[in-house]
Design an enzyme around this catalytic site. Structure first.
Site, PDB file in Angstrom:
ATOM      1  N   ASP A  25      27.907  38.464  31.617  1.00 33.22           N
ATOM      2  CA  ASP A  25      28.247  38.994  30.296  1.00 33.22           C
ATOM      3  C   ASP A  25      29.217  38.034  29.626  1.00 33.22           C
ATOM      4  O   ASP A  25      30.246  37.675  30.213  1.00 33.22           O
ATOM      5  CB  ASP A  25      28.885  40.382  30.417  1.00 33.22           C
ATOM      6  N   ASP A  84      19.632  51.627  26.985  1.00 33.40           N
ATOM      7  CA  ASP A  84      20.986  51.927  27.456  1.00 33.40           C
ATOM      8  C   ASP A  84      21.269  53.389  27.141  1.00 33.40           C
ATOM      9  O   ASP A  84      21.342  53.759  25.965  1.00 33.40           O
ATOM     10  CB  ASP A  84      22.004  51.018  26.760  1.00 33.40           C
TER      11      ASP A  84
END
EC number: 5.3.1.16
Length: 253
Positions: A8, A129
């Site tokens: 990330d 998500d």
């Protein structure tokens, strides 16, 4: 089952968030390319990159960092974060990204997903998500009324090659994967599903093998790799293509 390390990227650095909260970010390395090389050295066959700035801004922000990683390694890379128009996706694939991950547009512009799947067949992944079964968008800052299962079915029909399912409540928490939600999604779509969020141990990874016959073909691992809770080489040996035995499908049921 493929074990996919997550990198990330926030402000050009390799970080991990807790439950998707940008205010709870932890920097693990100032240079994501070094991290990428380390995962390759440990046997990674694919990397999962997320442009966290891009997810928040709605456009690619860390493109130069991603390009540096691509030039440094020789394994496939999938990238998500801020991919909300054809040009951005096209530019990403042109520099060597194997697959682009769409999130927000799947909810807000489903017709664009159809267009992208037609333009780049086999290269479009949809990231779902979910927070309590509902789909979150815009870098997880907003939660829609769209049900994760319904979205998965729609995206499969529109041509998505794969679905990445992330349980936000478990992401970065090391609390284990949401097997029930993964099972429900995998049973409802005909395309591969990749699990994401909550992996904390080899036991968690082994538990996912019971879902492999349903189409859960990979797992993204983040914080557990960075804290040392999971060793990548051991994880690949345990559940990867070279594993020494299969776990019976009902072993963890």
């Amino acid at each position: 089952m493929e074990v996919i390390p997550a990198i990330d990227i926030l402000d050009g650095k390799c970080v991990r968030l807790y439950q998707g909260d940008y205010q709870q970010s932890q920097v693990f390395n100032d240079n994501p390319a070094i991290v990428a090389r380390e995962w390759v050295n440990q046997g990674a066959t694919r990397l999962h990159l997320v442009d966290l700035d891009g997810a928040k801004e709605g456009k690619s922000v860390n493109l130069s960092t991603i390009e540096t990683i691509l030039n440094d390694i020789a394994i496939p890379v999938q990238v998500g974060g801020g991919l909300r128009d054809l040009e951005t996706v096209s530019n990403l694939l042109k520099i060597g990204v194997e697959k682009a991950i769409l999130g927000t547009v799947a909810v807000e512009k489903p017709e664009l997903v159809s267009e992208l799947c037609q333009s780049f067949p086999g290269q479009i992944i949809v990231g779902i998500d979910a927070r309590d079964g509902k789909v979150a968008t815009r870098g997880w800052l907003e939660t829609s009324e769209v049900e994760a299962i319904a979205l998965g079915q729609d995206m499969a029909k529109r041509g998505a090659s794969t679905i990445i399912y992330t349980d936000i409540h478990r992401d970065g928490t090391l609390s284990g994967p949401n097997l029930a939600a993964l099972r429900e999604l995998a049973e409802s779509v005909e395309i591969p599903v990749i699990a994401s969020g909550g992996i904390s141990s080899l036991t968690d990874l082994l538990s996912l093998l019971s879902l492999e016959p349903l189409g859960v073909t990979g797992v993204i691992v983040g914080r557990a790799l960075y804290t040392g809770a999971v060793n990548l080489s051991e994880a690949i040996s345990a559940i990867g293509s070279g594993r020494w035995q299969d776990v019976p499908p009902n072993f963890f049921a």
